[in-house]
Design an enzyme around this catalytic site. Structure first.
Site, mmCIF file in Angstrom:
data_model
loop_
_atom_site.group_PDB
_atom_site.id
_atom_site.type_symbol
_atom_site.label_atom_id
_atom_site.label_comp_id
_atom_site.label_asym_id
_atom_site.label_seq_id
_atom_site.Cartn_x
_atom_site.Cartn_y
_atom_site.Cartn_z
ATOM 1 N N LYS B 179 13.649 -1.618 -19.095
ATOM 2 C CA LYS B 179 12.239 -1.600 -19.502
ATOM 3 C C LYS B 179 11.819 -0.308 -19.642
ATOM 4 O O LYS B 179 11.927 0.111 -18.582
ATOM 5 C CB LYS B 179 11.505 -2.784 -18.974
ATOM 6 C CG LYS B 179 10.187 -3.156 -19.633
ATOM 7 C CD LYS B 179 9.063 -3.830 -18.345
ATOM 8 C CE LYS B 179 8.223 -2.609 -17.977
ATOM 9 N NZ LYS B 179 7.535 -1.596 -18.770
ATOM 10 N N GLY B 236 7.305 2.131 -8.819
ATOM 11 C CA GLY B 236 5.754 2.114 -9.408
ATOM 12 C C GLY B 236 4.811 2.147 -8.698
ATOM 13 O O GLY B 236 4.877 2.118 -7.421
ATOM 14 N N SER B 237 3.663 1.368 -9.078
ATOM 15 C CA SER B 237 2.661 0.973 -8.227
ATOM 16 C C SER B 237 2.793 -0.194 -7.226
ATOM 17 O O SER B 237 3.601 -1.116 -7.365
ATOM 18 C CB SER B 237 1.277 0.557 -9.149
ATOM 19 O OG SER B 237 1.641 -0.774 -9.479
ATOM 20 N N ARG B 238 2.114 -0.073 -6.175
ATOM 21 C CA ARG B 238 2.307 -1.186 -5.071
ATOM 22 C C ARG B 238 1.791 -2.526 -5.468
ATOM 23 O O ARG B 238 2.621 -3.721 -5.618
ATOM 24 C CB ARG B 238 1.424 -0.821 -3.734
ATOM 25 C CG ARG B 238 1.838 -1.672 -2.799
ATOM 26 C CD ARG B 238 1.390 -1.245 -1.628
ATOM 27 N NE ARG B 238 1.965 -0.043 -1.260
ATOM 28 C CZ ARG B 238 1.362 0.651 0.003
ATOM 29 N NH1 ARG B 238 0.316 0.414 0.546
ATOM 30 N NH2 ARG B 238 2.077 1.834 0.284
ATOM 31 N N GLY B 241 4.591 -3.736 -7.893
ATOM 32 C CA GLY B 241 5.663 -3.692 -7.159
ATOM 33 C C GLY B 241 5.707 -5.051 -6.484
ATOM 34 O O GLY B 241 6.565 -5.921 -6.270
ATOM 35 N N GLU B 258 10.405 0.995 -5.077
ATOM 36 C CA GLU B 258 9.602 2.057 -4.575
ATOM 37 C C GLU B 258 8.262 1.840 -4.923
ATOM 38 O O GLU B 258 7.893 1.805 -6.165
ATOM 39 C CB GLU B 258 10.455 3.274 -5.041
ATOM 40 C CG GLU B 258 10.115 4.448 -4.208
ATOM 41 C CD GLU B 258 10.439 5.677 -4.720
ATOM 42 O OE1 GLU B 258 11.826 5.753 -5.327
ATOM 43 O OE2 GLU B 258 9.991 6.607 -4.880
ATOM 44 N N CYS B 295 6.543 10.967 -5.799
ATOM 45 C CA CYS B 295 6.429 9.819 -4.860
ATOM 46 C C CYS B 295 6.701 10.432 -3.200
ATOM 47 O O CYS B 295 6.227 9.998 -2.438
ATOM 48 C CB CYS B 295 7.751 9.025 -4.780
ATOM 49 S SG CYS B 295 8.585 9.066 -6.453
ATOM 50 N N GLU B 387 -2.483 5.636 -1.432
ATOM 51 C CA GLU B 387 -1.997 6.896 -2.213
ATOM 52 C C GLU B 387 -3.018 7.279 -3.224
ATOM 53 O O GLU B 387 -3.324 6.299 -4.160
ATOM 54 C CB GLU B 387 -0.651 6.629 -2.774
ATOM 55 C CG GLU B 387 -0.152 7.705 -3.408
ATOM 56 C CD GLU B 387 1.333 7.226 -4.112
ATOM 57 O OE1 GLU B 387 2.424 7.985 -3.957
ATOM 58 O OE2 GLU B 387 1.310 5.811 -4.696
#
Lengths: 528, 528
Positions: B179, B236-238, B241, B258, B295, B387
């Site tokens: 993707k 990517g973003s939490r 994720g 991650e 990251c 973050e």
């Protein structure tokens, strides 16, 4: 309450402050034993967690040797008390004391402890990996306090205070909080006494090995979610396993879960034609063993509708009819087995033989054979993959090989899958189409062999795709791989040489196999 | 709609049947590129899943060599188009084309592809384990179709059609459904054209490598839950994720995630006294690099309240003030960065320098330094670990070393943790108390080194405890370990010799290191 047993909390046998307790019964007589075992409240669970947390900080840099020495001494203590332990476990589980317990399961258990000790000593599970040029070094290391929850069917080999989870969690250097299984509380207590005595002798920190018997499901899940718990292992029912999985998943905690398996057996046509009677013996032996109370019981058999298959089914039915019902692990277990069989029949499975509870207080059930057609199976795939935990199997009589292949491609994950094929090669074409489907859907692929009997071997995989377990990359049996369930990957980048874990330093006095600059070697590193 | 780009579906560039599309903009100018990229509907996602499923059955027994040869040829193709690709990616991301992209990231990317090829060819990731006595053999193998979702900040090295996930998922033998990330759709399309050309040349099955650009979040989660998907990876973003994690966890599917990291840096007092100005350079260099969009950006720095720390803070503030704001990956990214900084300030963080969006259409933001006291940090641990993805850092001025240790013991999991200590040993006592806490809370522990710069090394761990990733046992970088993210453990029990995977047969013509009867060896097995 009199006769309430103490819990092993922070290095001390401690009276529980809980008013609730549970007891255990003898499945052979129905008699309840007098001892009460406390249902721990949150206060004492919290104390156990804190003690484990502190113990971890004490041992975090200990060499594997200290855990190895402990595990070996504990194995000796178990061996020395083998007969007593087998008697206690027999009285709680109905499992034969001389043959199964003292003769087989306890030796297997102490062998596991010794193999785990060897893994701890040799650091074989750590996969030390070193890049000298970039000054980066990494390996698997202990992760922190482990909560262990063993199953009902192995009072020693999978017991949370003596089994494979215990051995490997400790071998990796983690504190252990063992939760007893309610069906063998007395056995577990007796072993925990030995575990504690040996721990004192080895001057292990107080919170390294602890034992709780029971707790409310809410407190159990709260414990798993507590940040002081870093890893968990569970073997048991899918219902409980999925709750445990969810509690751990929410916090990204590794958890090893074994949550039931029906272990499909594919009897290819040529094999049945070639050696039907032999296969009847093999199958019945496997399915009747230990009252069928194994994670690897062959609970689902696929046969093509033809005379050889009918003869096979007939042969197994005769064996099952003639077999003496055995004492099961508990009356609850027997009743639950019976309910599962009823469920399968309600869904349309036809009873071939057995099916009934045996009268009396000795927890027996008839070995049971059920059958469905391939079409029936396909119409209710989820229902017909429900495990019935006991001596039973569901025979699926498929129309033809094509239908067998269709089904194989859609089955849930299992611990094992067995393919029986003819020796003359006549099944090879079918085998080659089936094997890749079965292979990637199970942890262990067998040829011409029943799945019961899990060798404690470095090459064993006692694991498999969901829902048999929680992750297809881990195994509960086999050193060193099973140790890695209780570990994390730790990397050291530019860390000063004297601060590196010993296994990653230049000198390699233990001769550990290490992956240095992309080559396996046991040599020291010589830097210029 | 004109200018709608085709998707790569089942081996063919196919017009999407969807009416929806997305576009990408140039962050340096705000200009939107003319190409439209379809938001795939479920019908085409379903076709992609089916094609991947079928491709897997075709390649399930392929030797690693076939994947290796493909990966190497694809790396050559990317190298040959390096300048063009860098220009396209530059126009979409604002990253410098000659230095960062053509000069650094593309070579890193093709190096990763070649390392993955080597891992596939040498089977080094499989850990073949053989027990000759018990006739049990096991190793890690491909698991099935993988859905890959790369991040915004590496258009090549982490791109789902070229990066580490792509390289390792294929090296393990799995079909890939990539993707695209919405911020570099054109780059991704351009690479997918090359991937497809090389795939045709290598006669790979049609569904082995596919590309979708976008889909609704609902369809994305539905895809992950589909039984034909066996593994996934996301960077990517939490927020995203955690949704992806939940979708995979429900079905026990391995997923590498991650999900953001603040990468604590502990500046011990002696280090700052000894070499403060040097550390200012080092820190500012790391935090300003690539507009801080890594990251591993050092987003959280712990300093003891004393004059050396004040001088360090002052020095960094001056560097940040003097630094030229850089073009960020997108205006949305810049705005989101700004919002994160506002959030931290709302929670009580004091702005030291920076803090503002730079006027204009070129997606710039001032490098920003914030500070809080240790007490403040402890009172809002969750908030202050958020973050902010850009050139910024939160300095935590702790009362004393004891407070630093308390905080270290309570931080969330991170990818990295850096400890700076004096060379004369005056920080060693503090180091020894801090290091175990930091070590088990991060994937990579650094000494006297900033966390940015992730060497592609066998010993690298780009992973770490939750919530930095989804599981602390896996790494996104470093061959062969990162290949195992996309694998399952497969065991062969009594399987006839000629039916074993080649890596587990007696002969070992490839000289694969194997763990045979508890010893590493590259020899053939000689049975009697």
């Amino acid at each position: 309450m009199s006769n309430v047993q103490p819990i092993l909390l922070n290095g001390t046998w401690t009276a529980s402050s809980s008013a609730q307790s549970i007891q255990v019964s003898n499945p052979a007589t129905g008699e309840t034993f007098p001892e009460h075992f406390p249902v721990s409240n949150w206060d004492e669970i919290d104390r156990a967690l804190q003690a484990a947390h502190e113990a971890f900080l004490t041992v975090v840099n200990w060499p594997g040797e200290r855990f190895a020495a402990y595990l070996e001494d504990y194995a000796l203590a178990l061996d020395a008390h083998k007969e007593t332990l087998a008697q206690i476990a027999h009285s709680e589980t109905g499992l034969p004391a001389p043959t199964r317990l003292a003769g087989n399961e306890i030796p297997r258990t102490t062998n596991q402890l010794r193999q785990a000790a060897q893994a701890a000593r040799q650091s074989s599970w750590r996969i030390p990996t070193i890049d000298t040029k970039n000054k980066i070094r990494s390996m698997y290391q202990s992760i922190g306090p482990a909560v262990l929850m063993g199953p009902n069917n192995f009072p020693f080999a999978y017991n949370s205070i003596s089994g494979g989870d215990f051995a490997t969690a400790l071998a990796a250097g983690n504190p252990v909080i063992a939760k007893a299984h309610p069906l063998h509380l007395r056995t577990t207590l007796e072993m925990a006494k030995l575990a504690q005595e040996v721990a004192l002798k080895h001057k292990l920190p107080a919170g390294l090995i602890q034992l709780l018997y029971h707790m409310s499901p809410e407190d159990g899940l709260k414990m798993l979610e507590d940040p002081r718990v870093k890893v968990a292992a569970f073997t048991g029912s899918r219902t409980a396993g999925l709750k445990i999985k969810h509690a751990c998943d929410k916090h990204g905690k590794p958890v090893f879960l074994e949550m039931s398996s029906v272990n499909p057996v594919y009897m290819l046509p040529g094999a049945l034609t070639e050696r039907g009677p032999e296969l009847v013996e093999e199958f019945a032996g496997s399915c009747l063993l230990g009252a069928g109370q194994f994670c690897t019981n062959p609970g689902l058999v696929f046969l093509v509708d033809n005379p050889s298959s009918q003869a096979f089914l007939q042969g197994v039915a005769e064996k099952f009819s003639a077999a003496q019902p055995q004492i099961m692990l508990s009356t609850q277990g027997r009743d639950s087995f019976h309910q599962s069989l009823k469920f399968l029949q309600k869904e349309g499975a036809q009873l071939v033989v057995g099916g009934a509870v045996v009268d009396g207080h000795d927890s027996k059930h008839q070995p049971t054979l059920l059958k469905v057609t391939g079409d029936q199976f396909l119409s209710k795939m989820t229902q017909f993959q429900e495990e019935a935990f006991g001596s039973s199997s569901l025979f699926v009589i498929v129309k033809d090989v094509a239908q067998m292949i269709v089904i194989a491609g859609q089955l849930q994950g299992n611990l094992t899958g067995s393919l029986y094929s003819s020796r003359d090669g006549s099944d090879d074409e079918i085998y080659n189409r089936l094997a890749p489907l079965v292979n990637r859907n199970v942890g262990r692929l067998l040829n011409d062999k029943m799945p019961t009997g899990v060798a404690v071997s470095s090459a064993m995989n006692h694991g498999g795709p969901f829902p048999a377990t929680g992750h297809p990359g881990f195994t509960a049996v086999g050193m060193p791989a099973s140790v890695r369930r209780f570990s994390m990957l730790c990397c050291y980048d530019n860390v000063r040489p004297e601060r590196l874990p010993v296994e990653l330093q230049d000198k390699n006095p233990g001769g550990i196999p290490r992956f240095v600059d992309d080559q396996w070697t046991t040599n020291d590193i010589v830097t210029n």
